[in-house]
Design an enzyme around this catalytic site. Structure first.
Site, PDB file in Angstrom:
ATOM      1  N   HIS A 232      25.534   5.607  14.954  1.00 61.35           N
ATOM      2  CA  HIS A 232      25.632   4.202  15.355  1.00 61.35           C
ATOM      3  C   HIS A 232      24.595   3.778  16.389  1.00 61.35           C
ATOM      4  O   HIS A 232      24.237   4.562  17.270  1.00 61.35           O
ATOM      5  CB  HIS A 232      27.037   3.935  15.920  1.00 61.35           C
ATOM      6  CG  HIS A 232      28.108   4.256  14.937  1.00 61.35           C
ATOM      7  ND1 HIS A 232      28.850   5.405  15.004  1.00 61.35           N
ATOM      8  CD2 HIS A 232      28.510   3.595  13.832  1.00 61.35           C
ATOM      9  CE1 HIS A 232      29.692   5.428  13.979  1.00 61.35           C
ATOM     10  NE2 HIS A 232      29.508   4.353  13.252  1.00 61.35           N
TER      11      HIS A 232
ATOM     12  N   ASP B 184      25.414   7.330  19.057  1.00 58.04           N
ATOM     13  CA  ASP B 184      25.896   8.624  18.574  1.00 58.04           C
ATOM     14  C   ASP B 184      25.148   8.962  17.286  1.00 58.04           C
ATOM     15  O   ASP B 184      24.147   8.327  16.982  1.00 58.04           O
ATOM     16  CB  ASP B 184      27.429   8.610  18.398  1.00 58.04           C
ATOM     17  CG  ASP B 184      27.886   7.597  17.357  1.00 58.04           C
ATOM     18  OD1 ASP B 184      27.062   7.136  16.552  1.00 58.04           O
ATOM     19  OD2 ASP B 184      29.093   7.255  17.357  1.00 58.04           O
TER      20      ASP B 184
ATOM     21  N   SER C  57      31.966   0.526  10.471  1.00 64.43           N
ATOM     22  CA  SER C  57      31.959   0.801  11.903  1.00 64.43           C
ATOM     23  C   SER C  57      30.882   0.044  12.676  1.00 64.43           C
ATOM     24  O   SER C  57      30.974  -0.060  13.897  1.00 64.43           O
ATOM     25  CB  SER C  57      31.765   2.301  12.141  1.00 64.43           C
ATOM     26  OG  SER C  57      30.592   2.733  11.486  1.00 64.43           O
TER      27      SER C  57
END
Ligand SMILES: *[C@@H]1O[C@H](CO)[C@@H](O)[C@H](O)[C@H]1NC(C)=O
Ligand SMILES: *[C@@H]1O[C@H](CO)[C@@H](O)[C@H](O)[C@H]1NC(C)=O
Ligand SMILES: *[C@@H]1O[C@H](CO)[C@@H](O)[C@H](O)[C@H]1NC(C)=O
Ligand SMILES: *[C@@H]1O[C@H](CO)[C@@H](O)[C@H](O)[C@H]1NC(C)=O
Ligand SMILES: *[C@@H]1O[C@H](CO)[C@@H](O)[C@H](O)[C@H]1NC(C)=O
Ligand SMILES: *[C@@H]1O[C@H](CO)[C@@H](O)[C@H](O)[C@H]1NC(C)=O
Ligand SMILES: *[C@@H]1O[C@H](CO)[C@@H](O)[C@H](O)[C@H]1NC(C)=O
Ligand SMILES: *[C@@H]1O[C@H](CO)[C@@H](O)[C@H](O)[C@H]1NC(C)=O
Length: 363
Positions: A329, A326, A39
């Site tokens: 990340h 978040d 991600s």
């Protein structure tokens, strides 16, 4: 802009980078960029996977992206893949391979310039991210091998394809999810040394496979200090301290990858690589947070350590002052700091050469 906070070595770099943008007309075209991993680099792959549980194609993700658009990036805006692409002279990361598959008219031209295979939730091991339906590194590389055959279909020969790919840049960021899943639920149960060995030998296998498919120029990012993510602080320690065991695994991994690449590059003489030690550079940002213009290095801007960012979560307004967007990340700003470091710093943050030297970007 917050750039004025950037300390000396990065500050010099930023002004040079601006100059190089102005000179871009004379610069050689950027290389093709093929991107793999998790991600940290996913720019929307998972949007195209039915039933995928690791997605970010909803608000407040993307709030600082042009038109405040949630694209599937796990960020308030651009992510590390984009920031690196920008320093190469592109507008942002190449599109997800799965997007191109769904847009046949763009496919052929686009794959010559690169593609992004990274899938949030994935890892080095096949088992990592399986339940989320993420695309494993193994399958990302399989997708790349079809891209290779598509290029050969266009060029007419394997040699011509080899020649094109030898000049392309292969960017990989993976490993964090393997460590998280191991710590949360070791399946199959493995001892720590066994896990380390499996992780690194599997990574070696993947890097060799990419080499066999024509990759010659690698940019590899290590696992960042994942024990200090808002998630680890809330879920593993519960007292807001960093989770030291996850830190140990992450640090071990970065040392092991350095050895792996040294070893591999001594066996095959024709590769060039740059290893970005995101563990050290992020620790460096945390250790001198004010110097980097950061005011919060422990909390998530959107959501918190226990809950993901989504449309009902609360989020901060000073997003450039947060290390974390978040609970897992980096913020857009943190990813920019990382990219600037990759291109402008030296050992031990990035070794044996930096991304500018690797890619011949004239800065
Ligand atoms: C990983 O999955 C692929 C299928 O995508 C399979 O070919 C490969 O053997 C698996 N590797 C391991 C180590 O299980
Ligand atoms: C790309 O290659 C794969 C595998 O060879 C093939 O199935 C697919 O049709 C090709 N796609 C295009 C657009 O040529
Ligand atoms: C694997 O990592 C753990 C955690 O850092 C460490 O305790 C262990 O010694 C490592 N094992 C190997 C073989 O590197
Ligand atoms: C936080 O908790 C961990 C274990 O969960 C413990 O090792 C550590 O000492 C604690 N830190 C503080 C500051 O209380
Ligand atoms: C280097 O690579 C060789 C061949 O793959 C392997 O046998 C050896 O164990 C590796 N050495 C280290 C230090 O990883
Ligand atoms: C985290 O966010 C959830 C959902 O908004 C909320 O219920 C919870 O109290 C928050 N936890 C903390 C520690 O703030
Ligand atoms: C947002 O996350 C919270 C906490 O996990 C959850 O209760 C809520 O249903 C989610 N909202 C949406 C719109 O998905
Ligand atoms: C990074 O690479 C550039 C070459 O583009 C070089 O001029 C610079 O000295 C390197 N940075 C450091 C700190 O070594």
């Amino acid at each position: 802009m917050a750039k004025r906070y950037v300390p000396c070595f990065l500050g010099v770099f930023v002004s040079i980078a601006v100059t190089s943008l102005l000179l871009q007309a004379e610069a050689p075209p950027p290389p093709a960029v093929y991107i793999f991993g998790d991600s940290t680099l996913d720019v929307g792959t998972n949007d195209f996977i039915p039933g995928c549980l690791a997605r970010a194609d909803f608000y407040f993700n993307g709030i600082d992206f042009p038109h405040s658009k949630p694209t599937g990036r796990f960020s308030n805006g651009l992510n590390t893949a984009d920031q690196i692409a920008i320093l190469l002279g592109l507008k942002k990361s190449p599109p997800p391979f799965l997007y191109l598959l769904n847009h046949p008219s763009k496919f052929k031209q686009s794959i010559l310039q690169g593609a992004n295979f990274a899938s949030g939730g994935s890892g080095i091991l096949n088992s990592t991210g399986l339940q989320k339906r993420s695309i494993s590194l193994e399958d990302q590389i399989k997708q790349f091998s079809t891209v290779r055959s598509n290029i050969t279909h266009m060029t007419g020969s394997e040699e011509a394809t080899d020649n094109i790919l030898s000049k392309a840049f292969f960017l990989i960021s993976t490993g964090s999810n393997d460590i998280f899943e191991y710590l949360l639920n070791p399946t199959p149960p493995m001892s720590a040394p066994e896990f380390n060995d499996t992780l690194i030998s599997t990574y070696e296998y993947h890097i060799k496979t990419l080499y066999e498919l024509g990759a010659r120029m690698f940019g590899i990012l290590t696992v960042p200090p994942i024990g200090c993510t808002p998630f680890a602080r809330a879920v593993f320690t519960g007292n807001n301290s960093c989770f030291e065991l996850a830190q140990d695994f992450a640090l071990d991994f970065s040392l092991d990858v350095a050895i792996l690449l040294e070893n591999f590059s001594s066996q095959v003489q024709d590769i060039k690589y740059s290893l970005g030690n995101t563990f050290l550079m992020t620790s460096f940002f945390m250790g001198d947070m004010l110097g980097f213009g950061l005011k919060n290095i422990a909390a998530a801007c959107c959501g918190n350590g226990t809950y993901d960012c989504n449309q009902t979560a609360s989020f901060c307004s000073n997003r450039d002052e947060y290390l974390f967007w978040d609970r897992f990340h980096p913020s857009q700003r943190a990813s920019e700091l990382a990219a600037l470091t990759l291109f402008g710093a030296s050992e031990p943050l990035v070794a044996p050469i930096n991304f500018s030297q690797l890619l011949g970007v004239d800065i």
